[in-house]
Design a protein around this motif. Structure first.
Motif, PDB file in Angstrom:
ATOM      1  N   LYS A  75       0.909  -1.259   0.009  1.00 54.27           N
ATOM      2  CA  LYS A  75      -0.099  -0.067   0.066  1.00 54.27           C
ATOM      3  C   LYS A  75       0.897   1.238  -0.093  1.00 54.27           C
ATOM      4  N   ALA A  76       2.059   1.282   0.866  1.00 54.30           N
ATOM      5  CA  ALA A  76       2.827   2.355   0.880  1.00 54.30           C
ATOM      6  C   ALA A  76       3.592   2.583  -0.419  1.00 54.30           C
ATOM      7  N   GLU A  77       3.943   1.408  -1.222  1.00 54.69           N
ATOM      8  CA  GLU A  77       4.582   1.746  -2.894  1.00 54.69           C
ATOM      9  C   GLU A  77       3.314   2.137  -3.716  1.00 54.69           C
ATOM     10  N   ILE A  78       2.082   1.579  -3.408  1.00 54.10           N
ATOM     11  CA  ILE A  78       1.233   2.246  -4.361  1.00 54.10           C
ATOM     12  C   ILE A  78       1.082   3.612  -4.297  1.00 54.10           C
ATOM     13  N   GLN A  79       1.068   4.124  -2.993  1.00 54.39           N
ATOM     14  CA  GLN A  79       0.958   5.616  -2.486  1.00 54.39           C
ATOM     15  C   GLN A  79       2.134   6.386  -3.122  1.00 54.39           C
TER      16      GLN A  79
END
Length: 179
Positions: A137-141
């Motif tokens: 999720k952090a990488e997508i953000q």
């Protein structure tokens, strides 16, 4: 004749230096060397005075026949081999490596638990209200933030160029209106 006498004396001095016996400070076969370090993940931390080290074990490397590991004035381990490990408690310690021909004392050495084990425990101990998110999720953000920043930069640069071109056209091109 004076020039040849000078050559003779210089060559005599050089010859004397060549045949002088060499003196060594100590015999390398009797010297002893030891060092210690801790490991955390793929990093190694050399133990030295006033240092911080991450890891749960002290690793001692030596070429001494016999070596002792002293922590806070107490003998905790000794070895006749070349390497050994000792489990260390986190905190501030004084570490000494002592052998017949070698002695190393390290004061104020701070040991922290292994990085992979202590990070979340520290947060729980300090009762911080932290919300953890998943790595994906952090990488997508991060990807969305990069994409949107590119779009915003493109829009701003296009707006600035549009205004520059429009002001140039209005100043330099005049239309004539006829009836």
């Amino acid at each position: 004749m004076g020039h040849s006498r000078y050559k003779f004396s210089v060559s005599l001095i050089l010859l004397a230096f060549l045949f002088l016996p060499t003196v060594s400070a100590d015999d390398p076969s009797s010297s002893c060397l030891a060092y210690s370090y801790t490991e955390s993940d793929s990093h190694a931390f050399l133990i030295q005075a006033n240092s911080s080290n991450f890891g749960n074990e002290i690793n001692v490397q030596t070429n001494c026949e016999y070596i002792e590991l002293w922590i806070d004035g107490a003998l905790v381990a000794s070895s006749t081999g070349s390497t050994f490990q000792y489990a260390i408690e986190p905190g501030l310690h004084n570490v000494s490596l002592i052998s017949n021909n070698f002695s190393a004392n390290y004061s104020y050495v701070n040991f922290y638990p292994d990085r992979l084990n202590w990070e979340f425990d520290w947060i729980e101990l300090n009762e911080l209200d932290v919300e953890f998110i998943d790595v994906t999720k952090a990488e997508i953000q991060e990807n969305w933030a990069s994409f949107l920043s590119i779009i915003i930069a493109w829009m701003l640069s296009t707006y600035v160029y549009w205004n520059l071109v429009q002001s140039y056209v209005q100043k330099n091109f005049i239309e004539e209106v006829t009836n």
